[in-house]
Scaffold this active site. Sequence first.
Site, short mmCIF file in Angstrom:
data_model
loop_
_atom_site.label_atom_id
_atom_site.label_comp_id
_atom_site.label_asym_id
_atom_site.label_seq_id
_atom_site.Cartn_x
_atom_site.Cartn_y
_atom_site.Cartn_z
N SER A 12 0.82 -1.21 0.02
CA SER A 12 -0.06 0.06 0.07
C SER A 12 0.86 1.37 -0.05
O SER A 12 2.13 1.20 0.46
CB SER A 12 -0.91 0.08 1.24
OG SER A 12 -0.10 -0.18 2.52
N GLU A 14 1.10 5.59 0.96
CA GLU A 14 0.40 6.72 1.79
C GLU A 14 0.76 8.01 1.13
O GLU A 14 1.85 8.31 0.83
CB GLU A 14 1.15 6.46 3.11
CG GLU A 14 0.55 7.44 3.94
CD GLU A 14 0.84 7.42 5.45
OE1 GLU A 14 0.57 6.37 5.93
OE2 GLU A 14 1.35 8.43 6.14
N TYR A 46 -4.29 12.78 7.95
CA TYR A 46 -5.36 13.43 8.45
C TYR A 46 -4.71 14.44 9.35
O TYR A 46 -4.22 13.95 10.31
CB TYR A 46 -6.34 12.61 9.02
CG TYR A 46 -7.73 13.29 9.36
CD1 TYR A 46 -8.56 13.82 8.70
CD2 TYR A 46 -7.89 13.35 10.90
CE1 TYR A 46 -10.04 14.21 9.20
CE2 TYR A 46 -9.04 13.91 11.30
CZ TYR A 46 -10.04 14.30 10.55
OH TYR A 46 -11.30 14.89 11.00
N HIS A 73 -7.01 8.22 6.79
CA HIS A 73 -6.65 8.33 8.21
C HIS A 73 -7.79 8.85 8.92
O HIS A 73 -8.36 10.10 8.47
CB HIS A 73 -5.37 8.87 8.41
CG HIS A 73 -3.96 8.19 7.85
ND1 HIS A 73 -3.01 8.36 8.02
CD2 HIS A 73 -4.28 7.34 6.44
CE1 HIS A 73 -2.10 7.33 7.18
NE2 HIS A 73 -2.92 6.97 6.49
N TYR A 141 4.44 0.58 16.87
CA TYR A 141 5.73 1.27 16.97
C TYR A 141 6.89 0.35 17.49
O TYR A 141 7.06 0.18 18.68
CB TYR A 141 5.65 2.41 17.78
CG TYR A 141 4.31 3.36 17.56
CD1 TYR A 141 4.70 4.54 16.85
CD2 TYR A 141 3.19 3.31 17.88
CE1 TYR A 141 3.89 5.50 16.09
CE2 TYR A 141 2.23 4.18 17.32
CZ TYR A 141 2.68 5.02 16.52
OH TYR A 141 1.98 6.23 16.21
N HIS A 262 4.13 -1.18 3.69
CA HIS A 262 3.38 0.25 3.39
C HIS A 262 4.57 1.42 3.12
O HIS A 262 5.11 1.73 3.89
CB HIS A 262 2.36 0.47 4.65
CG HIS A 262 1.67 1.78 4.47
ND1 HIS A 262 0.36 1.84 3.86
CD2 HIS A 262 1.82 2.96 5.18
CE1 HIS A 262 -0.09 3.03 4.27
NE2 HIS A 262 0.97 3.70 4.84
#
Length: 281
Positions: A12, A14, A46, A73, A141, A262
Amino acid sequence: MAAQESFPRLFSFEFSAPKSEEAFEKIRRVHDRLSELNPHFFSVTYGAGGSTKDGTKRLVLEINDSGSTAAPHLSFGGDAPEKIEALLNEYKDAGVTRLVALRGDMPSGMGASIKMTYANELVTFIREKTGDHFHIEVAAYPEIHPDSRSVESNLHFFKAKIDAGANSAITQYFYNADSYFRFVDSCEKIGVDIPVVPGIMPITNYRSLVRFSDICGAEIPRWIRKNLEDLQDDKDSLTAFGDEVVARLCEQLLEGGAPGLHFYTMNQSLPIVRLWRNLGL
Ligand code: FAD
């Protein structure tokens, strides 16, 4: 890593939400180019502080209309639950089926005046209001979130998001594959068995990478930082070094069983296309 290997691989991209018409135009071109690589979805950031909320929605709906899968997001920020519910319904009615649910970060100065809602509470809210309609991604994380009191609390609150109903996770970027493998092993030990997809940040600029990494708590290993520092005025050599380091990282992750990648595109297609080719995807 056994459980992660059993998930289908997912790739994906972003985008950072645009703040101007020029930025919109640029992202449209980048989206067209990256669509040719057939990613599973494009996510759009966002600004919980309000700076990009309209840009997020507009870009998500455009991507969705173009036939690609778009994943907005979303954070509560300072908004009332009714407003978030209305936005969820708008996305649902438009046929959006994926979301990235986050606590978000306020721009400096604003955070103190607003109580930030943790991501697990947002996941609970989305499930309450929209049932199973959305596939919900949350953040992970491996190098420990800057606000986490300990390694254990980093893991504990990650699990809280999965228990609230998240389906999969995307990590903060990192350049040390061991941190990812260790995080995933720790998740498995406490029964968290969702796909945890590594977030990949291409290396294209020394100063912006250092600035951004300092803010979000991502570590740049000393040997990488020193090489980038030395090469910062030689764009071609820096690009070649960055491409090699990041491609090697991706190879290690995929060979080790990561369920996809991602890519943080920073609204540029070229670094992603080069990586894609280098990895033979
Ligand atoms: P949470 O999961 O809520 O965790 C935040 C911190 O609080 C963690 O340290 C956690 O351990 C702790 N914590 C969680 N729950 C509790 C609790 N109940 N009590 C006490 N402590 C708790 N930021 C943006 O502003 N916009 C974006 O679009 C955006 N996209 C992102 C995409 C990805 C893939 C990633 C990895 C990050 C993104 N971020 C974005 C950054 C993110 O918003 C910040 O890292 C933020 O500080 C934490 O968000 P979170 O959803 O991980 O928070």
